[in-house]
Design a protein around this motif. Sequence first.
Motif, PDB file in Angstrom:
ATOM      1  N   ALA A 107       7.452  -1.252  -3.804  1.00  0.00           N
ATOM      2  CA  ALA A 107       7.200  -1.727  -5.163  1.00  0.00           C
ATOM      3  C   ALA A 107       7.912  -3.043  -5.452  1.00  0.00           C
ATOM      4  O   ALA A 107       7.387  -3.890  -6.189  1.00  0.00           O
ATOM      5  N   LEU A 108       9.096  -3.224  -4.858  1.00  0.00           N
ATOM      6  CA  LEU A 108       9.861  -4.439  -5.117  1.00  0.00           C
ATOM      7  C   LEU A 108       9.604  -5.527  -4.078  1.00  0.00           C
ATOM      8  O   LEU A 108      10.225  -6.591  -4.135  1.00  0.00           O
ATOM      9  N   GLU A 109       8.708  -5.244  -3.127  1.00  0.00           N
ATOM     10  CA  GLU A 109       8.372  -6.183  -2.056  1.00  0.00           C
ATOM     11  C   GLU A 109       9.641  -6.670  -1.358  1.00  0.00           C
ATOM     12  O   GLU A 109       9.821  -7.864  -1.096  1.00  0.00           O
ATOM     13  N   ALA A 110      10.519  -5.721  -1.069  1.00  0.00           N
ATOM     14  CA  ALA A 110      11.808  -6.031  -0.456  1.00  0.00           C
ATOM     15  C   ALA A 110      11.663  -6.187   1.049  1.00  0.00           C
ATOM     16  O   ALA A 110      10.771  -5.613   1.677  1.00  0.00           O
ATOM     17  N   THR A 111      12.566  -6.938   1.625  1.00  0.00           N
ATOM     18  CA  THR A 111      12.545  -7.164   3.074  1.00  0.00           C
ATOM     19  C   THR A 111      13.370  -6.137   3.834  1.00  0.00           C
ATOM     20  O   THR A 111      13.291  -6.071   5.055  1.00  0.00           O
ATOM     21  N   SER A 112      14.178  -5.345   3.113  1.00  0.00           N
ATOM     22  CA  SER A 112      15.009  -4.331   3.744  1.00  0.00           C
ATOM     23  C   SER A 112      15.452  -3.353   2.669  1.00  0.00           C
ATOM     24  O   SER A 112      15.250  -3.585   1.467  1.00  0.00           O
ATOM     25  N   PHE A 146      23.275   6.150  -2.364  1.00  0.00           N
ATOM     26  CA  PHE A 146      22.274   6.873  -1.594  1.00  0.00           C
ATOM     27  C   PHE A 146      22.494   8.376  -1.703  1.00  0.00           C
ATOM     28  O   PHE A 146      23.634   8.852  -1.829  1.00  0.00           O
ATOM     29  N   THR A 147      21.409   9.140  -1.636  1.00  0.00           N
ATOM     30  CA  THR A 147      21.516  10.573  -1.430  1.00  0.00           C
ATOM     31  C   THR A 147      22.010  10.817   0.003  1.00  0.00           C
ATOM     32  O   THR A 147      21.918   9.921   0.849  1.00  0.00           O
ATOM     33  N   PRO A 148      22.542  12.004   0.312  1.00  0.00           N
ATOM     34  CA  PRO A 148      23.091  12.235   1.654  1.00  0.00           C
ATOM     35  C   PRO A 148      22.121  11.960   2.794  1.00  0.00           C
ATOM     36  O   PRO A 148      22.532  11.521   3.868  1.00  0.00           O
ATOM     37  N   ASP A 149      20.815  12.205   2.573  1.00  0.00           N
ATOM     38  CA  ASP A 149      19.843  11.948   3.632  1.00  0.00           C
ATOM     39  C   ASP A 149      19.354  10.505   3.658  1.00  0.00           C
ATOM     40  O   ASP A 149      18.514  10.144   4.501  1.00  0.00           O
ATOM     41  N   ALA A 150      19.871   9.665   2.760  1.00  0.00           N
ATOM     42  CA  ALA A 150      19.526   8.239   2.663  1.00  0.00           C
ATOM     43  C   ALA A 150      18.055   8.012   2.341  1.00  0.00           C
ATOM     44  O   ALA A 150      17.569   6.886   2.434  1.00  0.00           O
ATOM     45  N   ASP A 176      18.012  -5.111   0.562  1.00  0.00           N
ATOM     46  CA  ASP A 176      17.361  -6.034  -0.365  1.00  0.00           C
ATOM     47  C   ASP A 176      16.772  -5.265  -1.546  1.00  0.00           C
ATOM     48  O   ASP A 176      16.889  -5.696  -2.703  1.00  0.00           O
ATOM     49  N   ALA A 177      16.170  -4.113  -1.283  1.00  0.00           N
ATOM     50  CA  ALA A 177      15.597  -3.303  -2.363  1.00  0.00           C
ATOM     51  C   ALA A 177      16.686  -2.817  -3.317  1.00  0.00           C
ATOM     52  O   ALA A 177      16.499  -2.803  -4.547  1.00  0.00           O
ATOM     53  N   ARG A 178      17.835  -2.444  -2.764  1.00  0.00           N
ATOM     54  CA  ARG A 178      18.943  -1.971  -3.594  1.00  0.00           C
ATOM     55  C   ARG A 178      19.453  -3.081  -4.512  1.00  0.00           C
ATOM     56  O   ARG A 178      19.727  -2.849  -5.693  1.00  0.00           O
ATOM     57  N   LEU A 179      19.579  -4.278  -3.982  1.00  0.00           N
ATOM     58  CA  LEU A 179      20.053  -5.396  -4.796  1.00  0.00           C
ATOM     59  C   LEU A 179      19.022  -5.800  -5.842  1.00  0.00           C
ATOM     60  O   LEU A 179      19.372  -6.104  -6.991  1.00  0.00           O
ATOM     61  N   VAL A 236      13.496   5.679  -1.461  1.00  0.00           N
ATOM     62  CA  VAL A 236      13.736   4.354  -0.893  1.00  0.00           C
ATOM     63  C   VAL A 236      12.423   3.702  -0.456  1.00  0.00           C
ATOM     64  O   VAL A 236      12.207   2.504  -0.678  1.00  0.00           O
ATOM     65  N   ALA A 237      11.544   4.472   0.169  1.00  0.00           N
ATOM     66  CA  ALA A 237      10.288   3.905   0.670  1.00  0.00           C
ATOM     67  C   ALA A 237       9.463   3.308  -0.464  1.00  0.00           C
ATOM     68  O   ALA A 237       8.892   2.215  -0.323  1.00  0.00           O
ATOM     69  N   GLU A 238       9.413   3.992  -1.604  1.00  0.00           N
ATOM     70  CA  GLU A 238       8.663   3.463  -2.737  1.00  0.00           C
ATOM     71  C   GLU A 238       9.339   2.224  -3.306  1.00  0.00           C
ATOM     72  O   GLU A 238       8.668   1.269  -3.716  1.00  0.00           O
ATOM     73  N   LEU A 239      10.674   2.224  -3.345  1.00  0.00           N
ATOM     74  CA  LEU A 239      11.399   1.060  -3.849  1.00  0.00           C
ATOM     75  C   LEU A 239      11.101  -0.183  -3.019  1.00  0.00           C
ATOM     76  O   LEU A 239      10.823  -1.261  -3.562  1.00  0.00           O
TER      77      LEU A 239
END
Length: 413
Positions: A220-225, A366-370, A228-231, A214-217
């Motif tokens: 890399a996608l310059e997401a605000t949350s 998400f994986t169980p640990d999110a 937002d990165a998931r979408l 998630v942190a890399e996403l």
Amino acid sequence: MNLRREVLCPARDFSPLSLCEDDRLPADIELVMGYEGLLSPEAVAASLRKGLETFPHLTGVLHRERIVPVTGEITWEVAESDDRDAWEELRQWPLSKQSRLWIPQALPAGASGSLWQTRLTLMPRAGICVIGMRVSHAVLDGAGLAWFIHQCTAATRGVEAGTVVHERPVHVAVSADSCDPPPQGYGASAHQTESVWSGDALARSQPLIVALPVAELVSALEATSVLDARLRLAALLCSWVAQCQPQTQEVALWCDARGTHDLPPHYTGNAGCFLHFPLRHEDPQHLTRLLRNVATRGGFARISETFRRLKEVEARGTPCRWLGLEQQALQLNLVPHAVKGTDFGIGLPRYAMLLSRNSSGIRIAFTPDAASLMIELSLPATTNQFLLENMKSMFHSAEVWCGGVDNGLNHGK
């Protein structure tokens, strides 16, 4: 592997439940949850009995589109394996091998226990264990299964079990002048005995599963949350599919209908509908905005209205058929997996995976640990490979899971 079958409880009594059109699903749900540490079989059995008190129909059988009680005993399985692999190795096993080793074999239709089976596999040399469940998809959907597991573990976790609703929606009479057409992507059809999903061959293929941190996403996608990165990721993947498959002109987003059109939030049966969106090859940002709008008041209203129209057409005696397979719409599932209730006393699973598929397309969870997102691709092999190459180019930590080759050896039984 040493495997023993034990009596869990007598089959429960309950009032028969009539199924509805939404329950026409061809494949069982197969779920595995892997834990660090060894669970006590006695404690797990006690938890399962708790869950069956609230879900007694899981001990019944299907008969003429109803779930009816049956006499007999409900059993479960406890296995012990000499396997010493860590999760990093086990999650590379293909889904077919995980199913063979961790999921009970299907029982004949009509046998007590045929709607729900569970196996606990202990691996003392590795210090880990796996709970595997097989559940009839006609009886529960993924959210309903999460509610069942929540009921199993609530006492152990010291939380309220809450109430659940199993009764299928009552279809009230529709006035003669009520003639709304089916929603976008659907068409009225004669009553059918076979699910539309039975024709989705890609759903039965081995999916390509990729884990992305998630942190890399977000970076890399310059997401605000994280949302937002998931979408943004979902829209990006859809745009890549369109590049590889020009015939794919629409995205069909699967939406949970609970909490809409008088359907209780804690309903356990199958409940959902597709919202269709145009797929603009050159503009994933546009699709991101459309997906984001689904989680607004207007988006929930559209889900409610779509589900209402489906139920209304069904009540008129001509149930709707989703036309997405014929129209080659890309199915997209962003419904999150519920993991809070999966703690059977030693913490959340280190690994969790749905092994079975009823539909093709893209599923992101998400994986169980999110800490990571799991991208499951049930698409043509050339499209899967195209998306994998693009993901590895953009996200350097992309990791393929369950990508091993199943040679059919070591059946573990």
